[in-house]
Scaffold this motif. Structure first.
Motif: not given
Length: 487
Positions: A16-25
């Protein structure tokens, strides 16, 4: 990821953290371009499947359900709720077994993830770049879940060995992650979407043995489940953070005592964002069982070298030992397939089709294609005569490479007593021998031109190739609807 550091986070929380970091980056251009090619491939495969009954049946069903018009259904002039669109489009994507493959997990991730992402992106008005980023992460999650239960010693997935369709059960979670990203959920929300989707994915592969068309719906149902799971998480339903590795979690439930927590954690979480399983996806150039593809390539190479099918006395097809049961047994059945569908799973027939293909014939330029797998083609005396001359055997070198590639060695003994051999150790369409943009477009056009006017079909290809720069998906979905409106 409330209350959990990276060190103490569960695998679901780390995903989940990876998904959000990818979306926000920002996802890398290489990954976006890779997903764009798979999106084009998926749409072509789906359009080609419109005449198949499974997709039509599911489309009729969701039209009976009705609902708020939010997303495009391929082959329908009616827009429907995103879960319904995902259900139809995922079914179409997997209906011809022409969708992409991840090895060695033997998953078909795009057929679940991309329909969920496309429907959600349309529903929320996401940009093309947001669509691609969410799809890339969803595919990555799907493949990593599949790799967590790949048994190197077995040379197979534990899921498959237990009769489970890994594509469907892992794809539901990957689809949920993609949909949750597009819905703007935070890390806790994405984690809940994972936890919810893990209770929704299902797929039993008994149909591979004894018949039935239900397998074609598996990816549609996974896409549907993913969209629903993300919406449930958006509205406050929660899932367990230990849903993957827990005592009563995903892997324990599906794999029982063959589940090892350390292996799962490593496969799912190591190198997230640095090492992409997405990069290991294969795209099929031929609409037949993937195990047959290297034999087709070897046959076409023989033809290009001047081997005349009329002067072939016998052919020996060497393949990995584990694939013999799929493409070579029973021998009489494979030499004389009952239908075009059965021909697609026949080593002898596909070799015959490849050897009879005109190497420089006009058209899509890929060689063997849909016309080779009609019932009429499967009954063609010339093909059957040549197929009867093929003997399939286990090849030691091919077996050693499998299942990281599906190689083949084909030897033709000619009527003058000479022999000619072609070895294909790397599959066409693999990361090591990828289809380039022109070949992907050629496959798409060959799949889609039967459904719509050529200018519209070419316009759709252009929309897809330029989706990364699009402000939304409106142009793509409008053209897609126009292409299939009369189908």
């Amino acid at each position: 990821m409330t209350g959990a550091s990276t060190a103490t986070a569960t695998p679901a929380q780390r995903l989940a953290a990876f998904a959000v970091a990818t979306r926000d980056g920002e996802l890398g251009a290489e990954q976006r371009q890779k997903v764009t090619g798979h999106l084009l491939d998926l749409l072509g495969n789906s359009i080609a499947a419109l005449s198949e009954r499974p997709g039509a049946a599911v489309r009729e069903l969701v039209e009976e359900w009705g609902g708020a018009p939010a997303a495009t259904v391929i082959g329908s002039t009616t827009r429907l709720p995103a879960p319904s669109a995902a259900l139809v489009n995922g079914t179409l994507a997997h209906s011809l077994d022409f969708d992409d493959t991840h090895l060695p997990s033997v998953l078909h991730p795009s057929a679940s993830v991309l329909p969920a992402a496309l429907a959600t992106a349309e529903a929320v008005g996401a940009t093309g770049a947001q669509l691609l980023d969410a799809a890339a992460v969803g595919i990555e999650v799907t493949c990593r879940l599949g790799m967590a239960q790949y048994d190197e010693k077995l040379g197979n997935s534990v899921f498959f060995d237990r009769g489970l369709h890994a594509t469907a059960i892992c794809g539901a979670i990957g689809a949920a992650v993609a949909a949750a990203m597009l819905r703007g959920l935070d890390a806790d929300g994405v984690c809940s979407a994972i936890g919810i989707a893990a209770s929704m994915g299902s797929g039993i592969i008994e149909a591979n043995r004894t018949g039935g068309t239900v397998k074609r719906v598996h990816c549609g149902w996974a896409a549907h489940a993913g969209v629903v799971a993300a919406d449930m998480a958006r509205l406050g339903l929660t899932g367990p953070p230990t849903v993957l590795e827990g005592r009563f979690g995903f892997f324990q439930a599906f794999c029982g005592d063959r589940f090892d927590e350390a292996t799962v954690v490593a496969a799912v979480t190591e190198g997230l964002g640095e090492r992409w399983e997405l990069a290991r996806l294969f795209i099929k150039p031929y609409p037949c069982n993937h195990f047959t593809h290297a034999g087709v390539d070897a046959a076409m190479r023989l033809r290009r070298r001047g081997v005349d099918p009329g002067h072939v006395a016998r052919l020996t097809l060497g393949v990995p030992a584990p694939v013999l049961r799929t493409i070579a047994e029973p021998a009489a059945e494979k030499a004389h397939p009952r239908s075009g569908y059965h021909a697609a799973f026949s080593g002898p027939y596909t070799v015959a089709a490849g050897l009879l293909a005109e190497p420089d014939a006009p058209g899509h330029g890929l060689g063997v294609f849909h016309a080779d797998f009609t019932d009429e083609a499967a009954a063609d005396p010339a093909r059957l005569d040549l197929a009867a001359r093929v003997t399939c055997v286990a090849d030691e070198e091919c077996t050693a490479v499998f299942p990281h590639q599906f190689p083949a060695v084909l030897t033709a003994e000619l009527d003058d007593g000479s022999t000619v051999t072609e070895r294909v150790m790397v599959n066409r369409g693999s990361p090591q021998d990828p289809l380039d943009a022109s070949e992907l477009t050629a496959k798409f056009l060959a799949n889609a031109l039967g459904a719509g006017a050529e200018p519209l079909v070419r316009a759709l290809a252009d929309e897809v190739w330029n989706i990364a720069a699009a402000a939304d998906t409106t142009g793509l979905t409008r053209t897609l609807s126009a292409v299939t409106a009369g189908t």
